[in-house]
Enzyme design. Structure first.
Site, PDB file in Angstrom:
ATOM      1  N   GLU A 162       0.791  -1.237   0.000  1.00 35.30           N
ATOM      2  CA  GLU A 162       0.000   0.000   0.000  1.00 35.30           C
ATOM      3  C   GLU A 162       0.821   1.283   0.000  1.00 35.30           C
ATOM      4  O   GLU A 162       0.717   2.083   0.944  1.00 35.30           O
ATOM      5  CB  GLU A 162      -0.946   0.011   1.204  1.00 35.30           C
ATOM      6  CG  GLU A 162      -1.951  -1.123   1.193  1.00 35.30           C
ATOM      7  CD  GLU A 162      -3.042  -0.963   2.251  1.00 35.30           C
ATOM      8  OE1 GLU A 162      -2.984  -0.011   3.047  1.00 35.30           O
ATOM      9  OE2 GLU A 162      -3.948  -1.801   2.265  1.00 35.30           O
ATOM     10  N   GLU A 355      -5.259  -8.605   0.915  1.00 37.73           N
ATOM     11  CA  GLU A 355      -5.810  -8.282   2.242  1.00 37.73           C
ATOM     12  C   GLU A 355      -7.301  -8.071   2.112  1.00 37.73           C
ATOM     13  O   GLU A 355      -7.765  -7.398   1.179  1.00 37.73           O
ATOM     14  CB  GLU A 355      -5.235  -6.976   2.823  1.00 37.73           C
ATOM     15  CG  GLU A 355      -3.888  -7.092   3.436  1.00 37.73           C
ATOM     16  CD  GLU A 355      -3.405  -5.778   4.055  1.00 37.73           C
ATOM     17  OE1 GLU A 355      -4.231  -4.960   4.520  1.00 37.73           O
ATOM     18  OE2 GLU A 355      -2.177  -5.569   4.054  1.00 37.73           O
TER      19      GLU A 355
HETATM   20  C1  FCB Z   1      -4.234  -2.077   5.652  1.00 38.43           C
HETATM   21  C2  FCB Z   1      -2.815  -2.310   6.106  1.00 38.43           C
HETATM   22  C3  FCB Z   1      -2.691  -3.353   7.188  1.00 38.43           C
HETATM   23  C4  FCB Z   1      -3.786  -3.205   8.222  1.00 38.43           C
HETATM   24  C5  FCB Z   1      -5.139  -3.182   7.549  1.00 38.43           C
HETATM   25  C6  FCB Z   1      -6.303  -3.093   8.511  1.00 38.43           C
HETATM   26  O1  FCB Z   1      -4.360  -0.819   5.080  1.00 38.43           O
HETATM   27  O2  FCB Z   1      -2.029  -2.745   5.003  1.00 38.43           O
HETATM   28  O3  FCB Z   1      -1.417  -3.251   7.764  1.00 38.43           O
HETATM   29  O4  FCB Z   1      -3.564  -2.065   8.959  1.00 38.43           O
HETATM   30  O5  FCB Z   1      -5.198  -2.087   6.661  1.00 38.43           O
END
Ligand code: FCB
Length: 442
Positions: A162, A355
């Site tokens: 990210e 994620e």
């Molecule tokens: C993302 C991050 C991760 C965690 C999640 C909830 O943006 O990559 O580290 O904080 O959110």
């Protein structure tokens, strides 16, 4: 439309053979053992007053460095194919730091879980600065070092996590480390991370790697209304969140008007940035509703957007929210994945959802089960619509240190007691284990 908070009792649809099932964590959020490595920007930032909601630091976190065997056993018990973790650059730069990852990778391989390291998940060594171009070259040297040590067992790599959030929250708005409030002057930070990514891809290829991706945060951007100024503001936000990082990686150029704002020989850098990827990682949490500026601050899941930005963030109504206040919008994942395929066509390599997850309290976390169930069905709809999605990683294995929120947010499939650090699998852990068994039975 409000979505049902309960998981469907019907079994999940069948995912393709070879679909990669995994869970994700990151070094700073779980490792602890902060005294065994040099400081990162997050150590410096969280030591400052008022920056972390509960006043905590990640000095101990889940004490994963000492308890990693137990955590690998939890992964094996869950039955995932793969584990996405991050390598801490400050640890690797400290004596003996790589030994820890060497052991972790050995243990994962012995347990039949494929290691998928992310090489940068926000914990930059405190002596470095993404505003400096040289940080990109240093990153590539560190990546070569890690690949040289782990590349005989690690076959799948992620360069950065990210860079959009790291730029926006850390350098533009100052709510994450390193706490700079540069607003649009943060754009060089974006460029240098992208350059670091491209140089890292080259370094990994030179070390023989053949399965390389990046994990970017993306989400659908919904205009607050059909009025022209709301639509224009949403388009601008879409450019910042979704295109500023994906266009250079996938198309080899910045969205119109942004390349001119980047430092250095941008054309030459773009050739490096656009090194072909084997797959593209998408982190998805929720869509954003965006409107024209309202002359005042706006709030997005606790992140305040200052007045003066060319957009404002509005609430998303009609959906359940997690304990973090984030709306639960599974169909946003279908929209995002099909939208990405439509936007980038055959320039988009196979996608992996790197994620997806939610913060809820409690061990009997039926709301997390409903969230995961809903998002997996939404992902499957994207598969049916012809998007080539190859894997899905839940955020996160463990309750951990959630950046500026401290320990207040619990994203784990496994509960971690804050005092004893004891691990207790939640209902969602058992649910996912059952769902994976079902998938394998076919
Ligand atoms: C993302 C991050 C991760 C965690 C999640 C909830 O943006 O990559 O580290 O904080 O959110």
């Amino acid at each position: 439309m409000a979505t049902d908070a309960a998981a469907s009792s019907a079994p999940l649809p069948r995912f393709p053979d070879g679909f990669l099932w995994g869970v994700s964590t990151s070094a700073h959020q779980i490792e602890g053992a902060a005294d065994e490595r040099e400081p990162s920007v997050w150590d410096v930032f969280s030591a400052g007053p008022g920056r972390i909601k509960d006043g905590s630091t990640a000095a101990v976190a889940c004490d994963h460095v000492r308890r990693h065997r137990e955590d690998v056993a939890l992964l094996a018990g869950l039955g995932v194919d793969a584990y996405r973790f991050s390598v801490s650059w400050p640890r690797v730069a400290s004596p003996g730091g790589l030994d820890f990852y060497d052991r972790l990778v050995d243990d994962l391989c012995a347990a039949g879980v494929r290691p998928v390291p992310t090489l940068f998940h926000w914990d930059l060594p405190a002596r470095l600065d993404w505003r400096e171009r040289d940080t990109a070259a240093r990153f590539a040297r560190y990546v070569s070092q890690v690949a040289g040590r782990l590349g005989d067992r690690v076959t799948k790599w992620i360069t950065l996590n990210e860079p959009a959030e790291h730029t926006l929250l850390g350098h533009a708005l100052g709510v994450h480390a390193p706490g700079e409030r540069l607003l649009f002057d943060a754009l060089p930070v974006a460029h240098h991370q992208l350059l670091a990514h491209g140089l890292a891809v080259r370094a990994l290829r030179a070390a023989g790697a053949r399965d390389i991706g990046i994990a970017n945060s993306h989400g659908p951007t919904w205009p607050a209304s059909r009025e022209a100024d709301d639509v224009a503001a949403a388009d601008f936000y879409d450019t910042l969140l979704n295109r500023l990082f994906a266009d250079p990686l996938l198309l080899g150029h910045y969205p119109a008007g942004l390349g001119e704002l980047m430092p250095g020989d941008v054309e030459a850098d773009l050739e490096i940035i656009a090194e072909p990827l084997d797959w593209y990682g998408i982190n998805y949490y929720a869509p954003a509703r965006v409107g024209a500026p309202q002359g005042d601050e706006s709030d997005h899941g606790g992140v305040r957007i200052p007045a003066g930005m060319p957009f404002s963030l509005r609430g998303i109504e009609g959906y359940p929210v997690t304990d973090f206040g984030w709306p639960v919008v599974p169909e946003g994942l279908t929209e995002l994945l099909t939208g990405f395929r439509d936007r980038y066509g055959d320039r988009l390599p196979p996608v992996v959802v790197t994620e997806n997850g939610c913060s809820y309290e409690g061990l009997d976390d039926q709301d997390r089960i409903a969230y995961l169930d809903g998002h997996l069905r939404a992902l499957h709809r994207a598969l049916e619509a012809g998007v080539d999605v190859r894997g899905y990683f839940v955020w996160s294995l463990l309750d951990n240190w959630e950046w500026a929120e401290g320990y207040a947010r619990r994203f784990g499939l496994v509960h971690v007691d804050r005092t004893t650090l004891e691990r207790t699998p939640k209902a969602s852990y058992a649910w996912l284990r059952g769902a994976l068994r079902e998938q394998r039975r076919g």
